[in-house]
Every structure is written in structure tokens, then in C-alpha cells.
Write a protein that holds these residues in place. Structure first.
Motif, PDB file in Angstrom:
ATOM      1  N   GLU A 134       0.824  -1.216   0.000  1.00 19.16           N
ATOM      2  CA  GLU A 134       0.000   0.000   0.000  1.00 19.16           C
ATOM      3  C   GLU A 134       0.856   1.263   0.000  1.00 19.16           C
ATOM      4  O   GLU A 134       0.414   2.320  -0.440  1.00 19.16           O
ATOM      5  N   SER A 194       2.159   1.486  -3.760  1.00 16.71           N
ATOM      6  CA  SER A 194       1.126   1.892  -4.717  1.00 16.71           C
ATOM      7  C   SER A 194       0.755   3.355  -4.523  1.00 16.71           C
ATOM      8  O   SER A 194       0.089   3.943  -5.370  1.00 16.71           O
ATOM      9  N   GLY A 195       1.153   3.938  -3.397  1.00 13.69           N
ATOM     10  CA  GLY A 195       0.796   5.324  -3.114  1.00 13.69           C
ATOM     11  C   GLY A 195      -0.548   5.466  -2.430  1.00 13.69           C
ATOM     12  O   GLY A 195      -0.963   6.564  -2.064  1.00 13.69           O
ATOM     13  N   ARG A 196      -1.260   4.345  -2.260  1.00 15.48           N
ATOM     14  CA  ARG A 196      -2.584   4.412  -1.625  1.00 15.48           C
ATOM     15  C   ARG A 196      -2.468   4.922  -0.190  1.00 15.48           C
ATOM     16  O   ARG A 196      -3.265   5.718   0.277  1.00 15.48           O
ATOM     17  N   ALA A 243       4.924   7.576  -5.984  1.00 17.14           N
ATOM     18  CA  ALA A 243       4.237   6.284  -5.965  1.00 17.14           C
ATOM     19  C   ALA A 243       2.872   6.392  -6.632  1.00 17.14           C
ATOM     20  O   ALA A 243       2.513   5.595  -7.516  1.00 17.14           O
ATOM     21  N   GLU A 244       2.106   7.401  -6.225  1.00 19.53           N
ATOM     22  CA  GLU A 244       0.767   7.572  -6.772  1.00 19.53           C
ATOM     23  C   GLU A 244       0.829   7.946  -8.258  1.00 19.53           C
ATOM     24  O   GLU A 244       0.047   7.442  -9.072  1.00 19.53           O
ATOM     25  N   THR A 273       1.711   4.764 -10.274  1.00 22.07           N
ATOM     26  CA  THR A 273       0.558   3.853 -10.308  1.00 22.07           C
ATOM     27  C   THR A 273      -0.465   4.326 -11.334  1.00 22.07           C
ATOM     28  O   THR A 273      -1.016   3.527 -12.106  1.00 22.07           O
ATOM     29  N   TYR A 316      -6.827  -3.254   5.004  1.00 19.32           N
ATOM     30  CA  TYR A 316      -6.301  -2.085   5.706  1.00 19.32           C
ATOM     31  C   TYR A 316      -7.282  -1.604   6.765  1.00 19.32           C
ATOM     32  O   TYR A 316      -8.303  -0.993   6.453  1.00 19.32           O
TER      33      TYR A 316
END
Lengths: 254, 254
Positions: free
Chosen positions: A23, A26-28, B38-39, B42, B212
Motif C-alpha cells: 500500500e 502503490s501510493g494508496r 508512488a501515486e 501507479t 487495511y
């Protein structure tokens, strides 16, 4: 008078962080633990030397952990110790250390404080699987413990739980001489002072001098941060930086 | 009808980030670039697989860069390309690639747009030193460029400048199939659903399912995130997760 501490002559106490979690990559989820642990360690005289972030994959966790645990005094991991199938940190750590892993009665007792027997299902019992030979790290927030094996401290990824675990771990750590730090605000652009600053850095080898530009209400500015274990050398370098800043301001603006 | 894209059958496009800077490891500066990159990656179908943070030390930068640049399609570095003595990223990259480094006329021209000749001092000229064979990455914010050599993209550490550079780099990157993602809010505690969730994960091998936990206004809750490159397999796994959540809610609360 007591004898002076020999700490200044001891090798530095060092550390690395291993962040485990898809996570984050992924940048989430935006990591909040690296900065917190970095500041925490600096404040107790432990030098953070490296950080790695790896996905929830056994081989990646094992090889990163084995690469860093031999290089630094301590390793701190975050993430992957929850109740679901993607939580594989405990298994990976057992694999990295070449030890077995099993349900740990001490961890079961901790979880039993929170969950009645009918809620202590297979998923939650997963959080009681601890590598052989590890000490548990108490979790005052949600009970499921972290653990320490060798020089590796395995902690939760949820920031509030990680922070509670770090408070438990801290008193057990060998600490070094805290690195002292002084900041001089230049009132000048970074590029205006790079050359004389480099000369000061070269003349003060037992200090580390960093230069960090920022925008203030009056325009571009620079923070010059001098760091050292030795208070006298720190102040000598700070004085040199302050004198240089005064000279350069006069030269550029006068 | 046009022929279907073959992208789904191509190997994934992968990446690593190398963050360079003592200030991140000391905790003085909290990194904001990892989560942003990262975001960003993705969203354009590039999989971030690893992140490392290293200090401003030549050997550390060179060995980390050489370890990761052979493993991933792309590497993105942040930090260490300013005008002061602690900015050694360009030299480290030249060393890692075994090429020379010198003042680059293209970079000098870019800096000349901002600084008159009397301000283009030794420190600022340091920012025009570029490894041989590199392409420049324009910097619309403060002119001093980043650069690309091989599969390595060298960018500034200041977030606004890094983001401007990433916008310049993006159109030059090979992109993969974007990983699709759906989130199911469980309305249950993570430990309540770990066991059936593991069964769903095992039954849907071309998906990645993450769990999460978080606190909502009504108490502990869990986001279940299903990810896949294949839209059909994604929806099959999401449907299985949704059905499981309904069943478990009824079982636990009914």
C-alpha cells in the motif's frame, strides 16, 4: 568530579528501517512512520543510516532484511503483522533468521485480554505466530504484539500502534552520543553562499553541514544546519558559518 | 474493430525510487516525494517495487543506485542536485555509470535564463555539472535541470521542483497496463474476516487483495482493496469479497 563519559569515543549506534507494504508502494497509503522513527532515533543518539520500502513478497522482505541487519546496530520494521493473508512479515523474519515459527503462548495470552475465546479465530491467532527465540513487544493499543529477534524489531504499520511499540522498545536500546545540531538562517539564496560554505565544511571535518533552501515571506532563503557529536567543534563551525553569512550579506546587499 | 492491445501480455513496467539526503534520515525534513511519485507512477501503469533512502555519501549512493538500476525498468532519484558541497548526486551517478562529468553548455544556458553572469558563481555553476551522455530534464521552477542517463532519472528534492520535473519526464516513459483497483468497505474488524478473505485471495491468483484496518466514526472498520490488471478478474474477486462481507456481517451481527 565524576569521570568524563567515554561515549564520545565509542562507535556510533546505527539503524535502518524496513517498511513492508504494497500500500506504500502503490501510493494508496502515505507513509508516516519513516519521519517519526527518524526523529525519534536522532533524539536518543541513534543514527538512522538507511531506509528501504519493499512489497508484501517473501523473497523481497527476506533479502532486504538480511542485507541490512548485518550492517547496522538495529533494524526496525513496520507493517505486515496483522491478521490477514497479506501479513507475512513474521514468517519472512523467521525465514531470514533460519528459525521456526509457531503460535506463542505469551502472545495468545495478550490477545486473550482483548478477545473472548469465540472471537480468537484463525485470522486473529495468526497474530500470535512468533519466530522461535523472539521477545515480544507489548502493544498497548490493540494488544497484538510486535517482537524483537536479534537486532531486528518488528512493529506494526498503523502509526499509533507503531509509536506505542517504539516507546516500549526505546529503553532497551543502546544509545549513542546524541548528534548536536544548530541552524543558521542565512537570509540569502543557497547559490549565493555555496562556495564559502564548502570552504567552511572542508575546514571543519568533524561536523556535517547541510544547506536547505526554502521560500520565506521575503523571498528565497536558506537554512544552514551544522551537526556534530562534539559541542566545541559544533560551535566553532557555527561561528564560522555566522561570520560568513554576515560577510556575504554585506557583499551582496551593501 | 481495431486489434486488441497487447499490453496486457507484456511484462510489467517497474520502478524504484532512491531518496538521497541526510536531512530525511535525521528526521529534520519529512519526505513528501515517495508518496507523490508512488501515486503518480501507479496512475500511469508503472509499478513501484522498491524505495531506498541513503545519506549524502558517495559510496552509499553509488552502491544503492547500481543495486537497483539493474533490477527495474526505471529509477527515480530525488535530492542532492543543488549548489552546495553536500550536493553530490550528479558525481555519484557519473561514478555509478563509469562516465565523466563536466560543465554542460545546455545546463549553463538554462541557468543563464535566471542568473546574470555576475551571479553565475562557482556554487551555481556546480548545478550545471552533468554526467557525459545524459539528457537534461527541464526545471520550470528554478531552471537548474535534472537529467536522465540510462534508465535513471535524477530529480530535485524540493517537492515543487521534483513534481515539475516528473511532469516533464512522464511523456518519455514506457507505461504498462494500469493496475485497476476497487475498494470494499467491510464494516467489520479485520480479524473478523481474515480467514474467508484468505480463501478468496487463494482462489483469485491474478489479483492482489490487501486489507487495511482503520477507525471510523462507528468504530473499527476495514478497507479491502482488490487490485488486478485484468478488469474481468478484478470484478470476479470484488464480487466474492462483497458476498463474503455480507455473509460475515449477518453471521456476526444477526
Amino acid at each position: 568530579m565524576s569521570a568524563p563519559s567515554n561515549k564520545a569515543f565509542e562507535p556510533p549506534v546505527t539503524a535502518a528501517i524496513l517498511v513492508i507494504g504494497d500500500e506504500i508502494l502503490s501510493g494508496r497509503t502515505k507513509d508516516k512512520n519513516i519521519g517519526y522513527i527518524a526523529e525519534f532515533l536522532t533524539n536518543i543518539g541513534i543514527e538512522l543510516r538507511e531506509v528501504r520500502v519493499v512489497p508484501d513478497l517473501m523473497d523481497e522482505i527476506v533479502s532486504a532484511l538480511n542485507a541490512i541487519r548485518s550492517r547496522y546496530t538495529y533494524v526496525f520494521t513496520t507493517g505486515g503483522i496483522g491478521p490477514t493473508h497479506d501479513d507475512i512479515t513474521a514468517d519472512a523474519v523467521a525465514c531470514a533468521f533460519g528459525v521456526s515459527i509457531d503460535y506463542d503462548p505469551r502472545a495468545v495470552a495478550m490477545l486473550s485480554e482483548r478477545f473472548p475465546p469465540d472471537q480468537l479465530n484463525e485470522a486473529r491467532m495468526r497474530m500470535t505466530r512468533i519466530p522461535a527465540g523472539a521477545d515480544l513487544i507489548a502493544n498497548s493499543v490493540s494488544k497484538a504484539p510486535g517482537f524483537r529477534i536479534g537486532n531486528v524489531h518488528v512493529m506494526a504499520g498503523v502509526p499509533a500502534i507503531m509509536q506505542a511499540m517504539l516507546d516500549v522498545v526505546a529503553p532497551t536500546l543502546k544509545t549513542g552520543v546524541k548528534i548536536l545540531s544548530e541552524t543558521v538562517r542565512a537570509g540569502l539564496r543557497e547559490g549565493d553562499i555555496g562556495t564559502p560554505l564548502a570552504a567552511i565544511a572542508a575546514a571543519h571535518p568533524d561536523t556535517a553541514i547541510g544547506s536547505y533552501p526554502f521560500w520565506s515571506e521575503t523571498g528565497p532563503d536558506t537554512n544552514l544546519v551544522v551537526r556534530s557529536r562534539d559541542p566545541e567543534k559544533l560551535m566553532q563551525a557555527v561561528a564560522a558559518v555566522q561570520a560568513m553569512v554576515v560577510t556575504e550579506r554585506a557583499r551582496l546587499k551593501g
